[in-house]
Write a protein that holds these residues in place. Structure first.
Motif, short mmCIF file in Angstrom:
data_model
loop_
_atom_site.label_atom_id
_atom_site.label_comp_id
_atom_site.label_asym_id
_atom_site.label_seq_id
_atom_site.Cartn_x
_atom_site.Cartn_y
_atom_site.Cartn_z
N HIS A 46 1.17 -1.31 0.02
CA HIS A 46 0.14 0.37 -0.35
C HIS A 46 0.55 1.29 -0.05
N LEU A 47 1.62 1.36 0.90
CA LEU A 47 2.44 2.23 0.65
C LEU A 47 3.27 2.55 -0.88
N ARG A 48 3.63 1.62 -1.58
CA ARG A 48 3.99 1.60 -2.91
C ARG A 48 2.71 2.61 -3.23
N ARG A 49 1.17 2.28 -3.19
CA ARG A 49 0.66 1.90 -4.07
C ARG A 49 -0.03 4.05 -3.98
N GLU A 50 0.52 4.34 -1.80
CA GLU A 50 0.47 5.93 -2.26
C GLU A 50 1.53 6.20 -2.70
N ALA A 51 2.75 6.12 -3.17
CA ALA A 51 4.12 6.75 -3.72
C ALA A 51 3.76 6.43 -5.37
N GLU A 52 2.39 6.31 -5.51
CA GLU A 52 2.20 6.25 -7.43
C GLU A 52 1.19 6.24 -7.89
N GLN A 53 0.14 6.13 -7.39
CA GLN A 53 -1.37 7.20 -7.28
C GLN A 53 -1.47 8.30 -6.78
N GLY A 54 -0.53 8.47 -5.54
CA GLY A 54 -1.03 9.68 -4.56
C GLY A 54 -1.71 9.01 -3.20
N PRO A 55 -1.69 9.23 -2.44
CA PRO A 55 -1.80 8.72 -0.43
C PRO A 55 -4.05 8.75 -0.96
N MET A 56 -4.34 9.78 -1.32
CA MET A 56 -5.86 10.24 -1.05
C MET A 56 -6.30 8.61 -2.38
N GLU A 57 -5.60 8.89 -3.60
CA GLU A 57 -5.97 7.94 -4.51
C GLU A 57 -5.99 6.47 -4.69
N ALA A 58 -4.67 6.25 -3.22
CA ALA A 58 -4.24 4.83 -3.21
C ALA A 58 -5.92 4.15 -2.09
N GLY A 59 -5.72 5.64 -0.91
CA GLY A 59 -6.86 4.98 -0.09
C GLY A 59 -8.04 4.80 -0.84
N VAL A 60 -8.73 4.95 -1.16
CA VAL A 60 -10.33 4.46 -2.18
C VAL A 60 -9.93 3.81 -2.36
N ALA A 61 -8.61 3.06 -3.34
CA ALA A 61 -7.98 2.17 -4.05
C ALA A 61 -7.98 1.16 -2.90
N ALA A 62 -8.02 1.19 -1.88
CA ALA A 62 -7.94 0.57 -1.44
C ALA A 62 -9.21 -0.12 -0.04
N ARG A 63 -10.36 0.58 -0.17
CA ARG A 63 -11.25 0.60 1.08
C ARG A 63 -11.65 -0.96 1.05
N ALA A 64 -11.26 -1.61 0.61
CA ALA A 64 -11.73 -3.07 0.14
C ALA A 64 -10.95 -3.79 0.75
#
Length: 402
Positions: A46-64
């Motif tokens: 998830h930290l990689r997703r935050e770095a690549e997508q932006g933390p807010m956008e990665a948070g939406v992607a990780a809601r599941a």
């Protein structure tokens, strides 16, 4: 039929999937346990997703994934998902639920077990400062456990809370949480259960226990990341609690600009949580459920009982555990040495244990005349060779003392 402990092959596989078992003899699982490689991967992914997508956008992607953590926590406790809040740890969860009880009044009473966690007592004393509220200790029985019959005799209309630490931090005693719950439920008195050491170590069924609030830690027996915890709030009790702090997640403003508390336990969550840690928390919860809490309990109990037997045979060591049913926390002292000195001597040999002083469990420590205890806390990960190393090191220390 009682569950069987882990097979040697299963134990070896679990250890192989846990990097820390290769670098240390870790016997401080009650402080914080060793996460699996998969839990670390979930956090890092998830930290990689935050770095690549932006933390807010990665948070939406990780809601599941964060939703999965709530579902898994509910399964673990036999609760409903809307009764679960994901917190920053045991103390933040317990403390927020305590603060939500509202203002205290002269004459109110709080009843606590002798083993209550020092942080909980600090919160009680600070909240009731300047108000004539009594914080009273429930007597213990001859085994050291909280006595439900004594609690029954103490109850009256002024009791606003009964608080119990299920598994104390300073030893292996397991308090009779369900028996206390039967007393409080019959009397209609709120019952808060600190299950920091229990969650992930024992099977927990909140309907059987009968508590209104239960707090747990991610970093201990669940082997989750530090900074995670869970809070159970019984659905029918939730309306009695108004959080002392809210934000746009827990109490969003309505069309009239008025805050509307969430109608579930999410009123105790914050929009500022670490999504990465919750991803790790979800993985740790899944691992515990996959192994099975009955199996975990059987493995921990067998290992802890073997350790107690070994320690009791070492001259100069006093095993200090009380209670009828015992946990994976094994407390002891070595005559002539401070517990912290024993801890440091073992650490120099790559063996990690804990030590506790009076501030952590002040009522019990003072009642028993203890100033420090050494604590070796085992996990289902603990290997017999690690117990042997600890015992041999303590034999050497005991011999040096003489």
């Amino acid at each position: 039929m009682p569950a069987a402990p882990l097979t040697p092959d299963t134990l070896q596989a679990l250890r192989a999937a846990t990097p820390g078992t290769r670098t240390t003899v870790h016997l401080n699982h009650a402080g914080a346990s060793l996460p699996s490689a998969a839990t670390l991967d979930a956090i890092q992914a998830h930290l990689r997703r935050e770095a690549e997508q932006g933390p807010m956008e990665a948070g939406v992607a990780a809601r599941a994934l964060t939703g999965k953590a709530r579902d898994l926590a509910a399964r673990l406790l036999n609760a409903q998902t809307d009764e679960i809040a994901l917190t920053g740890g045991n103390s933040p969860g317990w403390g927020s639920a305590f603060a939500a009880l509202g203002p205290w009044r002269d004459g109110d009473r709080i009843l606590v077990g002798r083993h209550e966690w020092g942080g909980n007592l600090a919160a009680m004393r600070l909240a009731t400062r300047g108000v004539d509220v009594s914080i009273e200790t429930i007597p213990s029985d001859d085994s050291g456990c909280v006595d439900p019959a004594a609690l029954q005799a103490m109850l009256d209309a002024r009791v606003r809370l009964v608080a119990l630490t299920w598994l104390p931090a300073n030893g292996g005693l397991i308090n009779p949480a369900a028996a206390v719950g039967r007393v409080t439920r019959a009397a209609g008195v709120p019952y808060y259960l600190d299950a920091a050491q229990a969650v992930g170590q024992l099977p927990v069924d909140v309907t059987e226990v009968g508590c209104d609030v239960l707090s747990g830690a991610g970093r201990k027996a669940l082997r989750g990341p530090r900074g995670t915890g869970l809070l159970y709030v019984r659905r029918d009790f939730l309306a009695q609690l108004t959080p002392a702090f809210v934000d746009t997640y827990s109490a969003p403003l309505d069309a009239d600009g008025e805050p509307r508390l969430r109608a579930d336990a999410g009123r105790f969550e914050s929009a500022e949580a670490s999504v990465a840690l919750r991803c790790g928390q979800a993985n740790a919860l899944q691992e515990a459920l996959d192994i099975g809490l009955d199996t975990i309990r059987a493995q921990v109990d067998a290992t802890a009982q073997a350790l107690r037997t070994e320690l009791a045979a070492i001259p100069g060591i006093e095993v200090l555990d009380q209670g009828r049913e015992l946990s994976g926390l094994v407390s002891f002292n070595l005559a002539g040495q401070e517990a912290t000195a024993v801890q440091q001597a073992l650490a120099a040999q790559g063996i990690v244990i804990g030590s506790n002083g009076v501030p952590y469990t002040p009522l019990d420590m003072n009642a028993r005349g203890l100033t420090q205890i050494a604590r070796a806390s085992v996990s289902y990960l603990t290997h017999p060779d690690e117990i042997d190393r600890l015992v041999q090191a303590l034999r050497t220390l005991a011999g040096q003392r003489r």
